[in-house]
Design a protein around this motif. Structure first.
Motif, PDB file in Angstrom:
ATOM      1  N   TYR A 126       0.812  -1.216   0.000  1.00  0.00           N
ATOM      2  CA  TYR A 126       0.000   0.000   0.000  1.00  0.00           C
ATOM      3  C   TYR A 126       0.847   1.267   0.000  1.00  0.00           C
ATOM      4  O   TYR A 126       0.299   2.370  -0.139  1.00  0.00           O
ATOM      5  N   VAL A 127       2.139   1.120   0.167  1.00  0.00           N
ATOM      6  CA  VAL A 127       3.058   2.258   0.172  1.00  0.00           C
ATOM      7  C   VAL A 127       3.815   2.262  -1.145  1.00  0.00           C
ATOM      8  O   VAL A 127       4.281   1.215  -1.592  1.00  0.00           O
ATOM      9  N   PRO A 128       3.923   3.413  -1.797  1.00  0.00           N
ATOM     10  CA  PRO A 128       4.668   3.475  -3.054  1.00  0.00           C
ATOM     11  C   PRO A 128       6.058   2.853  -2.902  1.00  0.00           C
ATOM     12  O   PRO A 128       6.762   3.102  -1.926  1.00  0.00           O
ATOM     13  N   GLY A 129       6.403   2.013  -3.867  1.00  0.00           N
ATOM     14  CA  GLY A 129       7.703   1.352  -3.828  1.00  0.00           C
ATOM     15  C   GLY A 129       7.662  -0.054  -3.285  1.00  0.00           C
ATOM     16  O   GLY A 129       8.642  -0.785  -3.405  1.00  0.00           O
ATOM     17  N   THR A 130       6.543  -0.446  -2.672  1.00  0.00           N
ATOM     18  CA  THR A 130       6.405  -1.827  -2.217  1.00  0.00           C
ATOM     19  C   THR A 130       5.584  -2.601  -3.247  1.00  0.00           C
ATOM     20  O   THR A 130       4.700  -2.040  -3.892  1.00  0.00           O
ATOM     21  N   PRO A 131       5.864  -3.900  -3.405  1.00  0.00           N
ATOM     22  CA  PRO A 131       5.215  -4.653  -4.484  1.00  0.00           C
ATOM     23  C   PRO A 131       3.728  -4.868  -4.238  1.00  0.00           C
ATOM     24  O   PRO A 131       3.308  -5.230  -3.144  1.00  0.00           O
ATOM     25  N   ALA A 132       2.931  -4.629  -5.275  1.00  0.00           N
ATOM     26  CA  ALA A 132       1.492  -4.901  -5.193  1.00  0.00           C
ATOM     27  C   ALA A 132       1.279  -6.407  -5.237  1.00  0.00           C
ATOM     28  O   ALA A 132       1.907  -7.113  -6.026  1.00  0.00           O
ATOM     29  N   GLN A 133       0.407  -6.899  -4.362  1.00  0.00           N
ATOM     30  CA  GLN A 133       0.144  -8.326  -4.294  1.00  0.00           C
ATOM     31  C   GLN A 133      -1.353  -8.552  -4.105  1.00  0.00           C
ATOM     32  O   GLN A 133      -2.048  -7.718  -3.544  1.00  0.00           O
ATOM     33  N   HIS A 134      -1.822  -9.719  -4.549  1.00  0.00           N
ATOM     34  CA  HIS A 134      -3.232 -10.065  -4.355  1.00  0.00           C
ATOM     35  C   HIS A 134      -3.464 -10.693  -2.986  1.00  0.00           C
ATOM     36  O   HIS A 134      -4.570 -10.630  -2.449  1.00  0.00           O
ATOM     37  N   GLY A 135      -2.438 -11.294  -2.421  1.00  0.00           N
ATOM     38  CA  GLY A 135      -2.554 -11.954  -1.129  1.00  0.00           C
ATOM     39  C   GLY A 135      -1.617 -11.336  -0.118  1.00  0.00           C
ATOM     40  O   GLY A 135      -0.976 -10.302  -0.379  1.00  0.00           O
ATOM     41  N   PRO A 136      -1.494 -11.936   1.053  1.00  0.00           N
ATOM     42  CA  PRO A 136      -0.620 -11.391   2.096  1.00  0.00           C
ATOM     43  C   PRO A 136       0.849 -11.470   1.696  1.00  0.00           C
ATOM     44  O   PRO A 136       1.248 -12.345   0.919  1.00  0.00           O
ATOM     45  N   ASP A 137       1.638 -10.566   2.229  1.00  0.00           N
ATOM     46  CA  ASP A 137       3.079 -10.565   1.956  1.00  0.00           C
ATOM     47  C   ASP A 137       3.753 -11.548   2.907  1.00  0.00           C
ATOM     48  O   ASP A 137       4.336 -11.167   3.934  1.00  0.00           O
ATOM     49  N   LEU A 138       3.669 -12.809   2.563  1.00  0.00           N
ATOM     50  CA  LEU A 138       4.199 -13.851   3.435  1.00  0.00           C
ATOM     51  C   LEU A 138       5.722 -13.818   3.491  1.00  0.00           C
ATOM     52  O   LEU A 138       6.320 -14.216   4.495  1.00  0.00           O
ATOM     53  N   GLY A 139       6.346 -13.321   2.432  1.00  0.00           N
ATOM     54  CA  GLY A 139       7.796 -13.180   2.463  1.00  0.00           C
ATOM     55  C   GLY A 139       8.235 -12.181   3.519  1.00  0.00           C
ATOM     56  O   GLY A 139       9.216 -12.416   4.240  1.00  0.00           O
ATOM     57  N   LEU A 140       7.507 -11.083   3.636  1.00  0.00           N
ATOM     58  CA  LEU A 140       7.826 -10.089   4.661  1.00  0.00           C
ATOM     59  C   LEU A 140       7.553 -10.645   6.050  1.00  0.00           C
ATOM     60  O   LEU A 140       8.321 -10.396   6.988  1.00  0.00           O
ATOM     61  N   VAL A 141       6.477 -11.401   6.189  1.00  0.00           N
ATOM     62  CA  VAL A 141       6.187 -12.034   7.482  1.00  0.00           C
ATOM     63  C   VAL A 141       7.374 -12.880   7.924  1.00  0.00           C
ATOM     64  O   VAL A 141       7.864 -12.777   9.058  1.00  0.00           O
ATOM     65  N   ALA A 142       7.849 -13.741   7.041  1.00  0.00           N
ATOM     66  CA  ALA A 142       8.958 -14.638   7.380  1.00  0.00           C
ATOM     67  C   ALA A 142      10.239 -13.862   7.679  1.00  0.00           C
ATOM     68  O   ALA A 142      10.972 -14.180   8.630  1.00  0.00           O
ATOM     69  N   ALA A 143      10.517 -12.837   6.875  1.00  0.00           N
ATOM     70  CA  ALA A 143      11.740 -12.058   7.070  1.00  0.00           C
ATOM     71  C   ALA A 143      11.714 -11.313   8.397  1.00  0.00           C
ATOM     72  O   ALA A 143      12.719 -11.280   9.131  1.00  0.00           O
ATOM     73  N   LEU A 144      10.578 -10.717   8.729  1.00  0.00           N
ATOM     74  CA  LEU A 144      10.472 -10.007  10.011  1.00  0.00           C
ATOM     75  C   LEU A 144      10.579 -10.963  11.186  1.00  0.00           C
ATOM     76  O   LEU A 144      11.250 -10.663  12.188  1.00  0.00           O
ATOM     77  N   ALA A 145       9.920 -12.107  11.076  1.00  0.00           N
ATOM     78  CA  ALA A 145       9.963 -13.079  12.172  1.00  0.00           C
ATOM     79  C   ALA A 145      11.396 -13.523  12.471  1.00  0.00           C
ATOM     80  O   ALA A 145      11.739 -13.807  13.624  1.00  0.00           O
ATOM     81  N   ALA A 146      12.227 -13.572  11.435  1.00  0.00           N
ATOM     82  CA  ALA A 146      13.625 -13.980  11.617  1.00  0.00           C
ATOM     83  C   ALA A 146      14.513 -12.839  12.100  1.00  0.00           C
ATOM     84  O   ALA A 146      15.616 -13.085  12.594  1.00  0.00           O
ATOM     85  N   ALA A 147      14.019 -11.598  11.969  1.00  0.00           N
ATOM     86  CA  ALA A 147      14.897 -10.449  12.205  1.00  0.00           C
ATOM     87  C   ALA A 147      14.623  -9.690  13.482  1.00  0.00           C
ATOM     88  O   ALA A 147      15.511  -8.982  13.977  1.00  0.00           O
ATOM     89  N   VAL A 148      13.412  -9.773  14.037  1.00  0.00           N
ATOM     90  CA  VAL A 148      13.081  -8.969  15.220  1.00  0.00           C
ATOM     91  C   VAL A 148      12.685  -9.869  16.388  1.00  0.00           C
ATOM     92  O   VAL A 148      12.256 -11.011  16.193  1.00  0.00           O
ATOM     93  N   ASP A 149      12.827  -9.324  17.578  1.00  0.00           N
ATOM     94  CA  ASP A 149      12.525 -10.093  18.788  1.00  0.00           C
ATOM     95  C   ASP A 149      11.103  -9.881  19.288  1.00  0.00           C
ATOM     96  O   ASP A 149      10.666 -10.574  20.199  1.00  0.00           O
ATOM     97  N   VAL A 150      10.388  -8.924  18.706  1.00  0.00           N
ATOM     98  CA  VAL A 150       9.011  -8.670  19.139  1.00  0.00           C
ATOM     99  C   VAL A 150       8.056  -9.475  18.263  1.00  0.00           C
ATOM    100  O   VAL A 150       8.417  -9.898  17.161  1.00  0.00           O
ATOM    101  N   PRO A 151       6.830  -9.722  18.729  1.00  0.00           N
ATOM    102  CA  PRO A 151       5.877 -10.491  17.939  1.00  0.00           C
ATOM    103  C   PRO A 151       5.567  -9.823  16.596  1.00  0.00           C
ATOM    104  O   PRO A 151       5.355  -8.611  16.526  1.00  0.00           O
ATOM    105  N   VAL A 152       5.529 -10.635  15.555  1.00  0.00           N
ATOM    106  CA  VAL A 152       5.198 -10.165  14.204  1.00  0.00           C
ATOM    107  C   VAL A 152       3.758 -10.550  13.896  1.00  0.00           C
ATOM    108  O   VAL A 152       3.362 -11.714  14.058  1.00  0.00           O
ATOM    109  N   VAL A 153       2.985  -9.579  13.465  1.00  0.00           N
ATOM    110  CA  VAL A 153       1.574  -9.792  13.147  1.00  0.00           C
ATOM    111  C   VAL A 153       1.407  -9.739  11.631  1.00  0.00           C
ATOM    112  O   VAL A 153       1.823  -8.772  10.993  1.00  0.00           O
ATOM    113  N   ALA A 154       0.815 -10.783  11.067  1.00  0.00           N
ATOM    114  CA  ALA A 154       0.533 -10.801   9.633  1.00  0.00           C
ATOM    115  C   ALA A 154      -0.779 -10.075   9.383  1.00  0.00           C
ATOM    116  O   ALA A 154      -1.813 -10.437   9.939  1.00  0.00           O
ATOM    117  N   GLU A 155      -0.731  -9.052   8.555  1.00  0.00           N
ATOM    118  CA  GLU A 155      -1.946  -8.302   8.231  1.00  0.00           C
ATOM    119  C   GLU A 155      -1.840  -7.791   6.807  1.00  0.00           C
ATOM    120  O   GLU A 155      -0.775  -7.415   6.333  1.00  0.00           O
TER     121      GLU A 155
END
Length: 226
Positions: free
Chosen positions: A154-183
């Motif tokens: 939804y932000v200019p420069g991020t890829p438009a997708q029909h479904g959830p950005d599961l790649g970002l979910v996985a990358a964040l889950a591996a990179a941060v210590d706080v809970p990651v919420v898929a939305e």
């Protein structure tokens, strides 16, 4: 409720977004409260809601944590864009304030760090709505209690997708210590379950559950292609 307590109550569970766009027949506080009550009856673990009046009404009617936000405008940073908006959502009864944590300038010149400090000082938690891995890492470092993929696509420069950005979910889950919420664009139970399998702490679903106007339009569009 502490961040640890709330995270424990949300682990592996569904958060239902009970919102409606301007002009939609469902954009009435009483209707959104009924949606929230229905979501609670169906087993939802928390409610995501927009605007102080709606947040207060749902918090008073439903025995679930409310993740509150305040959309002001429709371009740039408009999801809880200032400390003033954030504190109004806390006052309305939200346990968590969701706010845009992208690297775009905020309309009042404040920073995301300012918002985090103010919300924590008022006794509530912060969910950072991000669009990229870098933004999520930065938000977690600034004290966000949760990081959500809400703004990917939804932000200019991020890829438009029909479904959830599961790649970002996985990358964040591996990179941060706080809970990651898929939305964002979680359309089916299978997509929600896949998000959990990729490391999401919990999943937010909105349109696929609580937006009869948009759901009807999808069916109408499909039939028109016959």
């Amino acid at each position: 409720m502490t961040a640890q307590d709330l995270a424990g109550s949300l682990w592996g569970r569904l958060i239902v977004s009970c919102q409606a766009p301007p002009g939609d027949p469902m954009r009435e506080t009483s209707a959104l409260v009924r949606l929230a009550r229905s979501a609670a009856a169906g087993g939802g673990a928390a409610i995501r809601a927009n605007e102080p009046e709606v947040v207060a009404a749902i918090a008073g009617a439903v025995g679930l944590p409310v993740i509150g936000l305040w959309k002001d405008g429709d371009t740039g940073v408009y999801i809880t864009p200032s400390v003033r908006h954030a504190l109004a959502i806390v006052e309305a009864g939200a346990a968590v304030v969701a706010a845009d944590a992208t690297d775009r300038p905020r309309p009042d010149g404040s920073s995301f760090a300012d918002l985090v400090a103010a919300v924590h000082g008022a006794g509530a938690l912060v969910m950072a709505d991000v669009s990229t891995l870098a933004e999520g890492i930065t938000a977690a470092g600034l004290g966000a209690d949760f990081v959500s993929t809400t703004l990917s696509g939804y932000v200019p420069g991020t890829p438009a997708q029909h479904g959830p950005d599961l790649g970002l979910v996985a990358a964040l889950a591996a990179a941060v210590d706080v809970p990651v919420v898929a939305e964002g664009r979680v359309n089916t139970p299978e997509e929600a379950a896949e998000a959990l399998s990729l490391g999401a702490h919990s999943v937010v679903v909105g349109t696929a559950i609580t937006a009869p106007t948009a759901l009807t339009a999808r069916f109408v569009a499909a039939l028109s292609l016959r």
